[in-house]
Structures are given as C-alpha cells and as structure tokens.
Design an enzyme around this catalytic site. Structure first.
Site, short mmCIF file in Angstrom:
data_model
loop_
_atom_site.label_atom_id
_atom_site.label_comp_id
_atom_site.label_asym_id
_atom_site.label_seq_id
_atom_site.Cartn_x
_atom_site.Cartn_y
_atom_site.Cartn_z
N ASN A 31 -5.61 4.21 21.53
CA ASN A 31 -4.84 3.06 21.05
C ASN A 31 -4.00 2.49 22.17
O ASN A 31 -3.53 3.21 23.04
CB ASN A 31 -3.94 3.46 19.87
CG ASN A 31 -3.48 2.25 19.08
OD1 ASN A 31 -4.31 1.42 18.71
ND2 ASN A 31 -2.20 2.13 18.82
N ARG A 32 -3.86 1.15 22.14
CA ARG A 32 -3.06 0.42 23.13
C ARG A 32 -1.65 0.99 23.17
O ARG A 32 -1.08 1.22 24.22
CB ARG A 32 -3.07 -1.04 22.68
CG ARG A 32 -2.65 -2.04 23.65
CD ARG A 32 -2.88 -3.42 23.06
NE ARG A 32 -2.23 -3.61 21.76
CZ ARG A 32 -2.16 -4.77 21.13
NH1 ARG A 32 -2.72 -5.83 21.66
NH2 ARG A 32 -1.58 -4.87 19.95
N ARG B 105 2.02 4.53 18.36
CA ARG B 105 1.32 4.44 17.09
C ARG B 105 0.15 5.43 17.05
O ARG B 105 -0.19 5.97 16.00
CB ARG B 105 0.78 3.02 16.93
CG ARG B 105 0.98 2.48 15.54
CD ARG B 105 0.76 1.01 15.53
NE ARG B 105 0.62 0.54 14.17
CZ ARG B 105 0.03 -0.59 13.84
NH1 ARG B 105 -0.49 -1.37 14.77
NH2 ARG B 105 -0.04 -0.94 12.59
N GLY C 41 -3.47 0.79 9.89
CA GLY C 41 -3.80 1.25 8.54
C GLY C 41 -5.27 1.60 8.37
O GLY C 41 -5.61 2.62 7.75
N ALA C 42 -6.16 0.76 8.91
CA ALA C 42 -7.60 1.02 8.76
C ALA C 42 -7.98 2.31 9.49
O ALA C 42 -8.73 3.14 8.97
CB ALA C 42 -8.41 -0.17 9.28
N ASN D 134 -4.75 1.90 -1.72
CA ASN D 134 -5.22 0.52 -1.87
C ASN D 134 -5.93 0.31 -3.20
O ASN D 134 -6.45 -0.77 -3.48
CB ASN D 134 -6.14 0.10 -0.71
CG ASN D 134 -7.55 0.66 -0.89
OD1 ASN D 134 -7.73 1.73 -1.47
ND2 ASN D 134 -8.53 -0.08 -0.42
N LYS E 22 0.80 -1.24 0.00
CA LYS E 22 0.00 0.00 0.00
C LYS E 22 0.83 1.29 0.00
O LYS E 22 0.40 2.30 -0.53
CB LYS E 22 -0.96 0.00 1.20
CG LYS E 22 -2.05 -1.06 1.09
CD LYS E 22 -3.05 -0.94 2.22
CE LYS E 22 -4.13 -1.99 2.08
NZ LYS E 22 -5.24 -1.79 3.02
#
Ligand code: NDP
Length: 281
Positions: A152-153, A157, A131-132, A90, A69
């Site tokens: 986010n965990r 990121r 990515g999503a 994509n 991608k």
C-alpha cells in the site's frame, strides 16, 4: 407473508444512481420473484432510525454503503464471522427475527476467484489497504491462503491491515512498501488490485507495477467494476495470466445478498447483462 417482508434495499448516502438497484431488480424480474430492492438515502445521524424502520416493517434485510458500514454494527443483533473480523458490514440479513450483519464484498470477490482458482495454500500479493482490501484479505485468509503480502502507498493504512490478518486469521501476512515500478515477486500465485486505480473516469490509469513481472502462472484479479477491462486486466492477459474483472465481485455480492434474503440462487448472467448495459461496456 406480508409484502414488506419481501422488501430489501440499500442504505446509502447520495447514491441515487446505485447500479445495484437495477442489477438486483433485474434478477427479481427474471426469476419471477415478487420482491423489491429500493435505494434509501440515509444521513449518518438517522441510521439508527432507518434500521429501526426496517425492523418495524419486517424487511428481509438491506445493504449498507459508505459511510454506514461500521456505524451500523451497534444497531444490529449479531455479526457473521468475517464481518466480525473486518469490523464492517455491507449486508444485513433477518434471521429468526434478528438482524445479522454480513460482509458480502469479500465473499463476492472470493466467489469470482474460486471460479478460476482455489486460494487454499496460495501466496497472495494484494495492492491496497482500504475497505475493499480489508474485506478481500479477510476472506482470502479464511479460505486458506497461506501468505498475504499487502502493498500500500500509505504504510499507516497497510500495517494495521497486516496486524489484523495476523492476529485474527490463520494466514501469515506481511507489509511491503510500494516503490515505483513494483516488481511482483516470482512465486506469487494470486495478484489482487484492491486500490481504486483504474476506476471510471480514469480509464488509462495504470497500477504502478512492472508489467513484465506478471507471469503466465499467476491469476490477476481487479476489483474495479467500471470499466471491467482495466489496464491491469488487459496487461495481465497480454502476459498470459488468467485475469478476473471487478464486475464479477459486484455481481457475486448481489447473488450472495439475494440468496441470504430470499433463499433463491439467482442467475449471475442476468445481473452481468444489466450492469454491462448500464456501464455501456
Ligand atoms: P478506500 O478509499 O477505502 O481505499 C482506497 C485504496 O486505494 C487505498 O489503499 C489507497 O491507498 C489506494 N489508492 C488510491 N489511489 C491510489 C493511487 N493513485 N496509487 C496507489 N494506491 C491508491 O476505497 P475502497 O477500498 O472502498 O474501494 C477501492 C476500490 O474498490 C474502489 O475503486 C471501488 O470501486 C472498488 N470496489 C469494488 C467492489 C466490487 O464489487 N467490484 C466493491 C467495493 C469496492 P492509500 O491508503 O495510500 O490512500
């Protein structure tokens, strides 16, 4: 028009059972379109050759899966707005002899969401930063969501995604850490699960969220296409929320891709039936 100009496909790695092939071919058949969508396994070091091959054969375009991608960008002639912001493509589309990179993941999500609610001016809470999540966050921001909280965990990121949204879109984004039993703040309009929690075969995996914090005014959208009725979707419905499954996102990215390549609006219902048949749901 030569036959090869009616050819599209997917450049992926080891995805011979790609359900998108069956879904898109079903739509071609249903609409009597003399087109073919083929899955091509392309190793990373040969991606440039694959793109040159598609150009040489005058393909109308192709989808790209992980790990292609980002790497594909240097082989294309230009990017659509959201793909440029995300830095990921994509779906490549031949326009006036040029191959342009788009990202239909986020657009597919947005189309599903817009069937239920207009994100303009809405407060969004999104779990995940992969990515999503990046694709969805950018499209929601471009569609006018006023605030996007990324949970986010892994902060390493989540925080770069927040910076990207603040720097490159009009939305106001913030990062939130994810304590166990995360309570969705009152006033949230749209809750998105963009993590992989709940994906087959982990059928009973539950997003680490306080279900009681989901309230009836909220729209809850899951990206997991298989199974479509995840624990989150079922929990949200039980709490009186409007829930959106991840099958809609997968179908709509296909609908948008086929429109880009052929100019035809295909019936999403045909695609949904094919996918539910494949997933056995
Ligand atoms: P990535 O690997 O890029 O990201 C995965 C995300 O999930 C990260 O944010 C990761 O957090 C988080 N995560 C994984 N496991 C857990 C866990 N146990 N608890 C909390 N967070 C977790 O994947 P993608 O973004 O490419 O894909 C995510 C999901 O979206 C997949 O399940 C995929 O099937 C689905 N998807 C659906 C599409 C559709 O059309 N419906 C299209 C594209 C993707 P961390 O950063 O901390 O590791």
């Amino acid at each position: 028009m030569s036959f090869l100009s009616n050819l599209v496909g997917s450049f992926s790695q080891g995805a011979a059972d790609n359900p998108t092939v069956a879904m898109i071919e079903a739509a071609f058949r249903h609409h009597g379109l003399d087109w073919r969508y083929i899955n091509c396994e392309v190793p990373p070091e040969l991606l440039g050759d694959a793109v040159r091959g598609a150009r040489a054969m005058n393909w109308a375009g192709f989808n790209l899966s992980i790990p292609h991608k980002v790497a594909v960008i240097e082989h294309l002639d230009g990017l659509g707005e959201s793909a440029r912001i995300m830095g990921a493509v994509n779906c490549a589309v031949r326009r006036d002899g040029k191959l342009i990179g788009e990202n239909t993941d986020g657009k597919g999500f947005l189309k599903s969401l817009e069937e239920v609610v207009d994100p303009k001016g809405k407060r969004v809470l999104m779990f995940g930063a992969g990515g999503a999540a990046r694709a969805i966050g950018v499209e929601l921001a471009l569609a006018g969501a006023s605030s996007i909280t990324v949970v986010n965990r892994t902060a390493a990121r989540g925080e770069p995604l927040v910076r990207l949204l603040n720097d490159k879109t009009p939305a106001k984004a913030q990062f939130a850490a994810w304590p166990s039993g995360f309570a969705v703040p009152a006033g949230t309009d749209i809750v998105v699960n963009a993590t992989s929690v709940g994906l087959y075969p982990d059928l009973d995996a539950r997003l680490d969220v306080d279900v009681a914090s989901l309230t009836a005014g909220m729209v809850v959208a899951d990206v997991i296409p298989n199974p479509p009725r995840t624990r989150l979707v079922r929990d949200a419905e039980a709490r009186g929320c409007r829930a959106i499954d991840g099958l809609g996102m997968l179908i709509n990215q296909g609908v948008i891709g086929v429109k880009y390549w052929t100019g035809v609006d295909v019936d999403a219902g045909v695609m949904r039936r094919k996918l539910t048949e494949i997933f056995g749901v």
